[in-house]
Every structure is written in C-alpha cells, then in structure tokens.
Design a protein around this motif. Structure first.
Motif, PDB file in Angstrom:
ATOM      1  N   ALA A 113       0.838  -1.203   0.000  1.00  0.00           N
ATOM      2  CA  ALA A 113       0.000   0.000   0.000  1.00  0.00           C
ATOM      3  C   ALA A 113       0.873   1.254   0.000  1.00  0.00           C
ATOM      4  N   LEU A 114       2.003   1.195   0.697  1.00  0.00           N
ATOM      5  CA  LEU A 114       2.911   2.336   0.732  1.00  0.00           C
ATOM      6  C   LEU A 114       3.532   2.568  -0.642  1.00  0.00           C
ATOM      7  N   LEU A 115       3.882   1.491  -1.343  1.00  0.00           N
ATOM      8  CA  LEU A 115       4.394   1.623  -2.707  1.00  0.00           C
ATOM      9  C   LEU A 115       3.343   2.248  -3.618  1.00  0.00           C
ATOM     10  N   PHE A 116       2.086   1.819  -3.471  1.00  0.00           N
ATOM     11  CA  PHE A 116       1.003   2.410  -4.252  1.00  0.00           C
ATOM     12  C   PHE A 116       0.909   3.918  -3.980  1.00  0.00           C
ATOM     13  N   LEU A 117       1.048   4.299  -2.723  1.00  0.00           N
ATOM     14  CA  LEU A 117       0.930   5.705  -2.355  1.00  0.00           C
ATOM     15  C   LEU A 117       2.075   6.521  -2.943  1.00  0.00           C
ATOM     16  N   CYS A 118       3.305   5.993  -2.858  1.00  0.00           N
ATOM     17  CA  CYS A 118       4.468   6.713  -3.371  1.00  0.00           C
ATOM     18  C   CYS A 118       4.440   6.820  -4.898  1.00  0.00           C
ATOM     19  N   CYS A 119       3.726   5.914  -5.546  1.00  0.00           N
ATOM     20  CA  CYS A 119       3.621   5.933  -7.010  1.00  0.00           C
ATOM     21  C   CYS A 119       2.243   6.413  -7.448  1.00  0.00           C
ATOM     22  N   HIS A 120       1.656   7.317  -6.682  1.00  0.00           N
ATOM     23  CA  HIS A 120       0.320   7.833  -6.967  1.00  0.00           C
ATOM     24  C   HIS A 120       0.292   8.533  -8.326  1.00  0.00           C
ATOM     25  N   PRO A 121      -0.788   8.374  -9.091  1.00  0.00           N
ATOM     26  CA  PRO A 121      -0.875   8.990 -10.423  1.00  0.00           C
ATOM     27  C   PRO A 121      -0.739  10.508 -10.414  1.00  0.00           C
TER      28      PRO A 121
END
Length: 415
Positions: A113-121
């Motif tokens: 989830a943290l990776l998803f957040l750091c790679c936010h569109p």
C-alpha cells in the motif's frame, strides 16, 4: 545509516516501509509520519552500533517513530487542533512511551500500500522515484541526490512537493483494474530506477550501483508481496539477468565494454541462475507481458557461452513479440540489431531508418550509435566513424562519450 554493520543496515532498509506503513495507517499524515520514521532510522544508526540490534527491531523503530511523531505534533502550537485529533486517535500506551507494536495490527505489513501511495498517479515520474527511494527504500535525501547527480536542495524540494501531494491520502488499497494499473506504475518506477543505476544518464561513471542494487531489493519486496503477478516476476528476473553482467561492463579504467566484448567469466553466475530459474517458472503461466519478454531476451544473452553462440533468431522472435505490446522506438532499435545479426546489416539499417522521423529519438544518441555499429558491420568505415562522433556529441555520459569517440578514432585510423 552509515556506521552500522552491513546486515544491520540491510535490516533497517527492510523495516523502513513496514514502520512507515504502520504509522500512516494509524495516523494518516504521510509527511509527518515520514519525518518521524527518518528520525527513528537515524536514532537506530547512532545507537545500535553500541547497544546492539534490539530483540524486536521493528517494535523498537515503531516505538521511537511514534514518540517522535507525538513530539512533532505537540511542538506545533499553531496546529493545536491537529494535535488534539492525533491525541484522540493515539492509544495512551503510545503517548506514555510503551511499545508501539503492542497491538495485533502492528504486525500487518503495509509495504505494498505504501508503494502504491508513493507511485500515486498525481505525482510526476521523478517525484514517484524520489519519494519511493526515500519512503520505501529508506535512503536519505542526500543519498538520492548524489545517485541522480542533482543538487540536494533540488531533490529536497521534489520530495517536499510529492509529500504535500499525497498528504492525508492515507494508505490506498485499490482493487480490480485500478490495482493492476497502480501495480504497473510501481513496476515502472522500479524499472526506471534500475535503468539509471545500470547505465547512468550522465556524469563520469557508467553505472550507479547503489541505485541498481536498491531497485533489485525493492523488486524482490514487490515480488514477495504480489508473488502471483507474472510481470513483477518478469521485472525481477530482468533486473537479475541484466545486473549479472555489470562486473564485466567496465574495464580497468572505468571504460565501457560492449556486450560482445565482455569477459563472460566475470558475470555473476548466481544472479544468472536465479534470473533464468525465475523467468523459466513464470513464462509457462501463459500471461506473458513486456517485462517477461525482456527477461527472456536477457536470459538468451546470458546463457550463451560467447557472443558468437548467441541465439539471434530466438532473440529476434522475442523482440517481434515484444513490439506487439505497442509501438516503442527503443524496442525497434534493439530489434534492428537482431535483424542485422540474422538477415544482415543492410536489413537492420532499413528498419532503423523507420525511426528517423520519430520525435522521441531525434536527440537520442543511441539511434546514431546503433546506425554507426550497423554501418561498421556493412563495411562503411567513413559513415560509421561520422555517426559514432555525432553520437558521442549527443550523449551526456562521459564513459559512453569516450567509448564512441574511440570507436570513431579507430575506424578513421584504419580507413
């Protein structure tokens, strides 16, 4: 995190995203949580060499980071309401300094989830890279700036803007098509980090090993979190198979050594074996994607005992499959080399000519370098030398410029 034995430093890098994920899930303020984790990592780097790694290092970091977070909020008198809201959300045990991981949910790993957040569109590609390396990789701003050859102040501003963008978003848990899209964005960030590490876009060094190593570490983490995703497995295999050649890519003076001229005995056989085994397990699954195909191409190169033994027809077939995923000038460039090896340099040059009108390749030195190589194979020494010199003028990498210039000089000397 200098001053720690290597295993302990690796442990801190592994725990950093877990601790940050736990804090963001609990408090939902990314920027403040990230600052607190950085302080906890620094405290560990200073204290652990003398006191030893604690029995529960994750709990130690969570406790210290939680205390730092509370201290930060308390010190901001102008944000009293934010402090009150945080205090209501924080168990008294944490405020009193008890173990921050005393609750069952503390064992949950929010790294994905943290990776998803750091790679936010909403973030630009450079911002995604910088934020991922700092928040998930545990690298300092100074380390990231040095690796990318940018001023530390510039990198700090980039990270600050990125943190403000994702501030308050919490840990997203996208599902379905959105999850697949976000996962693809994470893979792309790691791929960009690895490429910059394997072939630095500028500066005096051909490679930036710390970036390639960090990209592989994060790809391993991602593969562990989504072990059923074939493209993530393909990305990791591609990194392993490519990085295996790094020891042979430079000569004694740091000069570039092309693939065909490398001493293959210097390749890392352990990484080759791991990468081949991983892509061999993944490809038969049927859901083939670009990273898997690139890994398969790298495997064909790595398994050849010499440049002459390379199975170019198989590589050409794989590049033809790869191009079906969408027009990509870099893939076409590489396919032209494979075409030249299978059907002759004239056929390769004919394919290369289709890229001359592609705006993405107008200033790309690799197009000229590849044309020079194919002209050299064709026997046009004068044309090859001129293309090598023009490619050398366009590259921002000192080792590549030296290599291309030397190629031109040799052709002119023997022409």
């Amino acid at each position: 995190m200098t001053g720690l034995p290597h295993p302990a430093e690796d442990l801190l890098r592994e725990l950093a995203p877990q601790v940050l994920g736990a804090l963001v899930r609990r408090y939902g303020v990314f920027d403040t949580c990230e600052d607190a984790v950085q302080e906890a990592l620094l405290a560990a780097a200073l204290q652990w060499p003398g006191s030893g790694v604690p029995e529960n290092p994750r709990g130690w970091l969570l406790t210290v980071a939680s205390r730092r977070l509370v201290d930060q909020v308390r010190s901001e008198n102008a944000r009293r309401r934010r402090e009150d809201a945080l205090a209501l959300a924080t168990p008294q045990s944490a405020l009193l300094g008890r173990a921050a991981d005393s609750r069952p949910e503390a064992d949950r790993d929010d790294s994905l989830a943290l990776l998803f957040l750091c790679c936010h569109p909403a973030l630009s590609a450079p911002s995604r890279i910088a934020l991922t390396l700092r928040a998930v990789g545990g690298l300092s701003t100074a380390q990231i700036a040095a690796a990318f050859l940018v001023p530390e102040a510039t990198l700090a501003q980039r990270i600050s803007r990125a943190r403000q963008t994702v501030k308050g978003l919490g840990l997203p848990a996208p599902e379905g098509a959105e999850r697949a899209e976000r996962l693809a964005e994470v893979r792309q960030v790691l791929y960009l980090v690895f490429n910059e590490g394997y072939t630095a876009s500028g500066g005096d060094g051909l490679t930036a090993p710390e970036l390639a190593t960090e990209a592989i570490r994060l790809a391993r983490l991602l593969h562990r979190l989504v072990s059923d995703d074939p493209e993530t497995a393909g990305l990791l295999a591609l990194m392993l198979l490519t990085d295996a050649r790094r020891p042979a890519r430079t000569g004694p003076g740091g000069e570039l050594v092309p693939l065909a001229e490398q001493d293959r005995r210097r390749w890392d056989g352990r990484l080759v074996a791991e990468g081949v085994a991983l892509i061999s397990r993944t490809l038969p699954g049927g859901r083939v994607g670009p990273y898997q195909l690139q890994a398969a191409i790298a495997a064909v190169h790595d398994e050849a005992g010499s440049a002459e033994d390379t199975d170019w027809p198989q590589i050409l077939a794989l590049y033809e499959l790869l191009e079906r995923f969408g027009p990509n000038p870099v893939v076409t460039l590489n396919r032209a080399v494979a075409v030249a090896e299978v059907h002759g340099p004239a056929a390769g040059l004919e394919l290369l000519a289709t890229l001359e009108g592609d705006k993405r390749m107008v200033r790309n030195h690799r197009l000229l370098a590849t044309r020079a190589h194919l002209l050299e194979l064709l026997g046009d020494r004068s044309g090859a030398a001129g293309a090598y010199r023009e490619a050398a003028r366009r590259t921002t990498s000192a080792p590549e410029r030296l290599h291309l210039t030397e190629r031109a000089r040799r052709l002119e000397a023997t022409g």
